[in-house]
Design a protein around this motif. Structure first.
Motif, short mmCIF file in Angstrom:
data_model
loop_
_atom_site.label_atom_id
_atom_site.label_comp_id
_atom_site.label_asym_id
_atom_site.label_seq_id
_atom_site.Cartn_x
_atom_site.Cartn_y
_atom_site.Cartn_z
N ASP A 1 30.09 -64.45 25.24
CA ASP A 1 29.74 -63.11 25.73
C ASP A 1 30.73 -62.61 26.78
OD1 ASP A 1 27.58 -62.52 24.13
OD2 ASP A 1 26.05 -62.94 25.64
N TYR A 2 31.93 -63.16 26.78
CA TYR A 2 32.91 -62.81 27.81
C TYR A 2 33.15 -61.30 27.89
CZ TYR A 2 37.40 -62.73 30.32
OH TYR A 2 38.41 -62.47 31.22
N ALA A 3 33.15 -60.62 26.75
CA ALA A 3 33.43 -59.18 26.72
C ALA A 3 32.17 -58.32 26.67
CB ALA A 3 34.32 -58.86 25.52
N LYS A 4 31.03 -58.92 26.80
CA LYS A 4 29.76 -58.22 26.57
C LYS A 4 29.58 -56.99 27.46
CE LYS A 4 25.50 -57.79 24.98
NZ LYS A 4 25.19 -57.39 23.60
N SER B 1 31.61 -76.44 24.38
CA SER B 1 31.45 -75.92 25.74
C SER B 1 32.24 -74.63 25.94
CB SER B 1 31.92 -76.98 26.75
OG SER B 1 31.97 -76.45 28.06
N ILE B 2 33.50 -74.63 25.53
CA ILE B 2 34.36 -73.45 25.74
C ILE B 2 33.85 -72.26 24.94
CG2 ILE B 2 36.66 -72.52 25.34
CD1 ILE B 2 37.73 -75.36 26.01
N ALA B 3 33.54 -72.47 23.66
CA ALA B 3 33.07 -71.36 22.82
C ALA B 3 31.77 -70.77 23.36
CB ALA B 3 32.88 -71.84 21.38
N ALA B 4 30.88 -71.63 23.82
CA ALA B 4 29.61 -71.14 24.37
C ALA B 4 29.84 -70.34 25.65
CB ALA B 4 28.67 -72.31 24.64
N LEU B 5 30.71 -70.85 26.52
CA LEU B 5 30.95 -70.17 27.80
C LEU B 5 31.62 -68.81 27.63
CD1 LEU B 5 32.07 -73.15 30.06
CD2 LEU B 5 29.89 -71.90 30.18
N VAL C 1 34.70 -66.50 33.82
CA VAL C 1 33.63 -65.87 33.04
C VAL C 1 32.64 -65.18 33.98
CG1 VAL C 1 31.66 -66.33 31.52
CG2 VAL C 1 33.86 -67.44 31.08
N ARG C 2 32.27 -65.86 35.06
CA ARG C 2 31.32 -65.29 36.02
C ARG C 2 31.83 -63.98 36.60
NH1 ARG C 2 27.73 -68.17 39.71
NH2 ARG C 2 28.91 -70.08 39.31
N SER C 3 33.15 -63.88 36.78
CA SER C 3 33.72 -62.67 37.40
C SER C 3 33.59 -61.44 36.51
CB SER C 3 35.20 -62.92 37.74
OG SER C 3 36.00 -62.93 36.56
N LYS C 4 33.33 -61.64 35.22
CA LYS C 4 33.25 -60.52 34.28
C LYS C 4 31.83 -60.18 33.86
CE LYS C 4 37.71 -60.00 34.01
NZ LYS C 4 38.36 -58.82 34.61
N LEU C 5 30.84 -60.94 34.36
CA LEU C 5 29.47 -60.77 33.87
C LEU C 5 28.48 -60.60 35.02
CD1 LEU C 5 29.37 -63.57 31.11
CD2 LEU C 5 29.77 -61.11 30.78
N VAL D 1 24.73 -67.28 29.46
CA VAL D 1 25.88 -68.01 28.94
C VAL D 1 25.75 -69.51 29.24
CG1 VAL D 1 28.34 -68.41 29.41
CG2 VAL D 1 27.52 -66.09 28.88
N LEU D 2 25.34 -69.86 30.45
CA LEU D 2 25.16 -71.28 30.80
C LEU D 2 24.07 -71.92 29.96
CD1 LEU D 2 25.47 -71.25 34.71
CD2 LEU D 2 27.23 -71.80 33.02
N ARG D 3 23.00 -71.17 29.70
CA ARG D 3 21.92 -71.72 28.85
C ARG D 3 22.40 -71.92 27.42
NH1 ARG D 3 18.88 -67.85 31.81
NH2 ARG D 3 18.90 -66.43 30.03
N VAL D 4 23.22 -71.01 26.93
CA VAL D 4 23.76 -71.16 25.57
C VAL D 4 24.65 -72.40 25.50
CG1 VAL D 4 25.30 -70.13 23.84
CG2 VAL D 4 23.57 -68.72 24.97
#
Length: 200
Positions: free
Chosen positions: A65-68, A58-62, A23-27, A35-38
């Motif tokens: 915004d994967y594609a944001k 956890s997974i849904a929150a992380l 996730v970090r690599s795309k944002l 995302v971590l706060r969510v």
């Protein structure tokens, strides 16, 4: 102290740390920190719901915004490739990153759990029917600690007391905001309003 969930159910084929790395690599840093706060807000909200699967939270929150931060062309190509509703081509990232985002999540992260994917699909527009998981992500995104808008503390207090009341609050205030701005309103947002606000 932040709650860390150990992944055991193979919803994502890897560990939480591995998902976070992807996730970090795309944002951008700012978006990733959101995302971590969510995630932490959603897990905190989950404490009042005993039957919620915390791994899914956890997974849904992380990934919500994967594609944001994908380009418009990326979204347009994905809509065409997956034969999604062609009306989506008339919208933009505000809608796409939620509604189309799960296609990137499936293809790149190999997450296929429909409850998780629906939570991503509905996190900006809501939906006439939402599982507890979807409601948690919808509200956590709205209420995470860096959100600062008139009424945010009222919304937090309400949501921690009654998740459905929080959904009603957000849906009503979001629609009101869009109308006041004379913005285009995505049809699903109106359906969410009809189901959650008009009928209560």
């Amino acid at each position: 102290m932040n709650e860390i969930i150990e992944y055991k159910e193979n919803i994502f084929p890897g560990t939480r740390d591995e998902l976070i790395s992807l996730v970090r690599s795309k944002l951008s840093t700012k978006r990733f920190e959101h995302v971590l706060r969510v995630e932490q807000t959603a897990l905190d909200l989950s404490k009042q719901h005993q039957n919620v699967d915390l791994e899914k939270v956890s997974i849904a929150a992380l990934v919500h915004d994967y594609a944001k931060e994908r380009s418009n062309d990326d979204f347009i190509n994905k809509i065409k490739e997956k034969h999604l509703d062609q009306d989506l081509l008339n919208w933009n990232n505000a809608i796409w990153h939620g509604v189309v985002g799960p296609e990137f999540i499936k293809d790149e992260l190999r997450i296929y759990d429909e409850e998780v994917l629906d939570a991503v699909r509905y996190h900006t527009t809501g939906n006439a029917y939402m599982t507890t998981l979807a409601k948690l992500i919808y509200m956590a995104d709205y209420l995470e600690p860096h959100r600062d808008f008139p009424g945010v503390e009222d919304a937090r207090n309400l949501t921690y007391h009654d998740l459905d009341a929080g959904v009603i609050y957000q849906t009503w205030h979001t629609l009101k905001y869009l109308i006041e701005k004379k913005s285009l309103i995505y049809p699903a947002t109106i359906l969410t309003y009809n189901s959650w606000v008009a009928k209560h």
